[in-house]
Design a protein around this motif. Structure first.
Motif, PDB file in Angstrom:
ATOM      1  N   TRP A 177      11.795  30.729   3.809  1.00  0.00           N
ATOM      2  CA  TRP A 177      12.834  30.235   4.359  1.00  0.00           C
ATOM      3  C   TRP A 177      14.234  30.323   3.037  1.00  0.00           C
ATOM      4  O   TRP A 177      14.887  30.892   3.170  1.00  0.00           O
ATOM      5  N   GLU A 181      13.788  33.114   1.012  1.00  0.00           N
ATOM      6  CA  GLU A 181      14.865  34.528   1.513  1.00  0.00           C
ATOM      7  C   GLU A 181      16.487  34.167   1.534  1.00  0.00           C
ATOM      8  O   GLU A 181      17.035  34.873   1.507  1.00  0.00           O
ATOM      9  N   ALA A 182      17.024  32.757   1.865  1.00  0.00           N
ATOM     10  CA  ALA A 182      17.989  32.036   2.385  1.00  0.00           C
ATOM     11  C   ALA A 182      18.938  32.227   0.652  1.00  0.00           C
ATOM     12  O   ALA A 182      20.265  32.642   0.897  1.00  0.00           O
ATOM     13  N   THR A 183      18.314  32.169  -0.227  1.00  0.00           N
ATOM     14  CA  THR A 183      18.918  31.707  -0.873  1.00  0.00           C
ATOM     15  C   THR A 183      18.429  33.173  -2.638  1.00  0.00           C
ATOM     16  O   THR A 183      19.649  32.561  -3.464  1.00  0.00           O
TER      17      THR A 183
END
Length: 441
Positions: A400, A403-405
Motif C-alpha cells: 500500500w 503504491e502510494a509513494t
C-alpha cells in the motif's frame, strides 16, 4: 518405587541416559521436521519470486499482489486453533500428513492462477490447508524435549525458514528460466515443481512420525522411563503453579500479550520475505542473480539463530533473548529506508534478518514454559494465528505504501514500528523462568 528413583540412582548414570535419549530423539525427529518445514516455507519463498514475472504477465498491481500474498493468513487464522486441537486428538503423524498433502496439492495448483480472483481464492485455501502445521510441530516438540533443551531444538527446527530461502531463492530464480517449456510460464513451473515434494513427504509422514514417546520403539525402555519422568515433573510443576483450562489459556492476558509480540515479529519476517526479491531485483540484477543475493541475509540469520538459541538455553534467560533481537530488527528496517546504495542496503537488511531469526529461535519457549496439554495446544495455536495475521498486514502495508509513494523503502520504515512495539512489550512483560526450569537440575 517411582520411576525416577529407578532410572536415576546417581548423576553419572542419569547423565548418560539423558545424553543418549536426547541424541536418539534429535537424530530421529529434527532432520525430518526441518525437511517438512522447508517445503512448507517454500510457498512463502516461491511466491515472492513468482511475482518477478507473474505480476507483469497477469497485470497485478502492488496492492493486488500484497492482498493475495496476505489473504493466505486469513484462512490460516480461521482454522489454526481447530487444527492444533485436532493434532492433539488424532496424533501428529496423521494430522501433519493430512496438512502436508493438502497444502502440496494447492501449492502446485497455484500454477493455474489466471486473474486476481483465482489468485485470492487459491491463496486463501492454501492458508486453510496449512493451518496448524507450525504450531502443531511446536506442541509436538514439547512432547519430546525438556525445557533446558527446548530453545536450541526449536531453533534447529526453525532452520528450515532461512534454509528455505538460502536454497529455495536461487532455485526459484533459476526455475523462472523454464519459461515456455511445455507451454508453461516460468512462474507456473515454479509452483508445480516446488509443490509436488510436499505431497510425497506428507505420505511418508503418516508412517514415519511417532506420536508420543511411549510409542517410540526406537527408544530403549530406560530412555523412555527417563524422558517420561523428566517431562512429567515439568508438567506437574506447571500445574502446581496454575492449572489452565483451554478457555482460561485462550483468554489469558499473557497469551494475548504474546500474540501481540508475535504479530510484530511476523510482520517484519513476512514483510521482508515477500518484498526482498523485488527490492533486490530493483538493483538491476537478473532473476537468477536476484535469487542468490536474496539468500545472503538468510545465510547469516541461520548461523546467528543457532548460536543465540544455545546461549539462551545455557544462561536460562528468555526475555532479553527475545526482546533485544526485535529491537535490532526495528532499528535495521528503519535505517534501511534511508539507504540507496545496494551494498549498504543488503548489509542493513542482513542485520534485520539476524534480528528476526534470533527472535524466532527463542520466542516459543515463552508460552511453553507455563502451559501444557490441551491448554498449550490451544494457546500456541492462538498466538500463532493472531501473530500470522501480520503475514497479511505486513506485506499489504508495504504494498500500500509503495503504491502510494512509489517507494518500498518508505514501507520498510513504517513496518519497523511493529517489531519496535513488540520488543518493548517483551521487556515490559514477565516470564515464568522458575516454572519453565522447575524440572531441571
Amino acid at each position: 518405587m517411582s520411576q525416577t528413583a529407578t532410572i536415576a540412582p546417581d548423576r553419572g548414570a542419569r547423565s548418560e541416559i539423558e545424553t543418549s535419549t536426547i541424541r536418539a530423539i534429535s537424530w530421529r525427529l529434527i532432520p525430518f521436521l526441518i525437511l517438512a518445514y522447508f517445503f512448507s516455507y517454500l510457498d512463502r519463498v516461491n511466491l515472492g519470486f513468482a511475482a518477478l514475472t507473474m505480476n507483469s504477465e497477469l497485470k497485478f498491481s502492488p496492492v493486488v499482489f500484497s492482498f493475495g500474498a496476505g489473504i493466505f493468513f486469513i484462512g490460516y487464522f480461521i482454522f489454526e486453533v481447530p487444527s492444533n486441537l485436532a493434532l492433539e486428538r488424532f496424533g501428529a503423524s496423521k494430522w501433519i500428513a493430512r496438512i502436508m498433502v493438502s497444502w502440496g496439492i494447492l501449492s502446485a495448483l497455484m500454477a493455474a492462477v489466471y486473474d486476481e480472483h483465482s489468485f485470492y481464492a487459491l491463496r486463501f485455501f492454501l492458508g486453510v490447508a496449512e493451518a496448524g502445521f507450525f504450531p502443531g510441530i511446536i506442541l509436538y516438540l514439547t512432547y519430546w524435549y525438556p525445557a533446558e533443551y527446548r530453545a536450541r531444538f526449536l531453533a534447529a527446527f526453525a532452520l528450515a525458514v532461512p534454509i528455505s530461502t538460502v536454497i529455495g531463492a536461487p532455485i526459484s530464480g533459476l526455475l523462472l528460466g523454464l519459461d515456455g517449456v511445455m507451454g508453461l510460464k516460468g512462474w507456473q513451473w515454479l509452483f508445480v515443481i516446488e509443490g509436488i515434494p510436499s505431497v510425497l513427504l506428507g505420505i511418508v509422514t503418516w508412517f514415519y512420525l511417532t506420536d508420543r514417546p511411549e510409542k517410540a520403539e526406537w527408544l530403549s525402555a530406560e530412555e523412555k522411563a527417563w524422558l517420561k519422568a523428566k517431562l512429567d515433573a515439568e508438567v506437574a510443576a506447571k500445574q502446581a503453579a496454575k492449572h489452565f483450562t483451554l478457555g482460561e489459556a485462550l483468554s489469558s492476558p499473557k497469551v494475548l500479550a504474546l500474540s501481540a509480540i508475535y504479530f510484530g515479529f511476523v510482520a517484519s519476517l513476512y514483510g521482508m520475505q515477500f518484498w526482498l526479491p523485488q527490492i533486490v531485483k530493483a538493483f538491476g540484477l537478473t532473476n537468477a542473480q536476484t535469487g542468490f543475493v536474496t539468500a545472503i541475509p538468510y545465510a547469516f540469520g541461520t548461523v546467528a539463530m543457532i548460536l543465540w538459541a544455545r546461549r539462551s538455553d545455557a544462561t536460562r534467560e528468555r526475555v532479553f533473548h527475545v526482546g533485544a533481537p526485535l529491537l535490532l530488527t526495528a532499528l535495521a528496517l528503519a535505517v534501511s529506508s534511508y539507504i540507496t546504495d545496494p551494498v549498504m542496503t543488503m548489509v542493513v537488511l542482513t542485520v534485520a534478518a539476524i534480528g528476526v531469526f534470533c527472535t524466532f529461535a527463542v520466542f516459543w519457549t515463552l508460552p511453553t514454559a507455563w502451559l501444557s496439554g490441551t491448554a498449550a495446544a490451544g494457546a500456541i495455536a492462538l498466538i500463532n494465528s493472531i501473530g500470522n495475521l501480520a503475514g497479511f498486514g505486513g506485506p499489504y502495508l508495504i504494498g500500500w505504501v509503495k503504491e502510494a509513494t512509489g517507494s518500498t523503502s518508505t514501507g520498510l520504515l513504517v513496518l519497523s514500528l511493529l517489531p519496535l512495539a513488540a520488543g518493548l512489550l517483551v521487556f515490559l512483560g514477565s516470564h515464568e523462568t522458575k516454572t519453565e526450569f522447575a524440572g531441571a537440575k
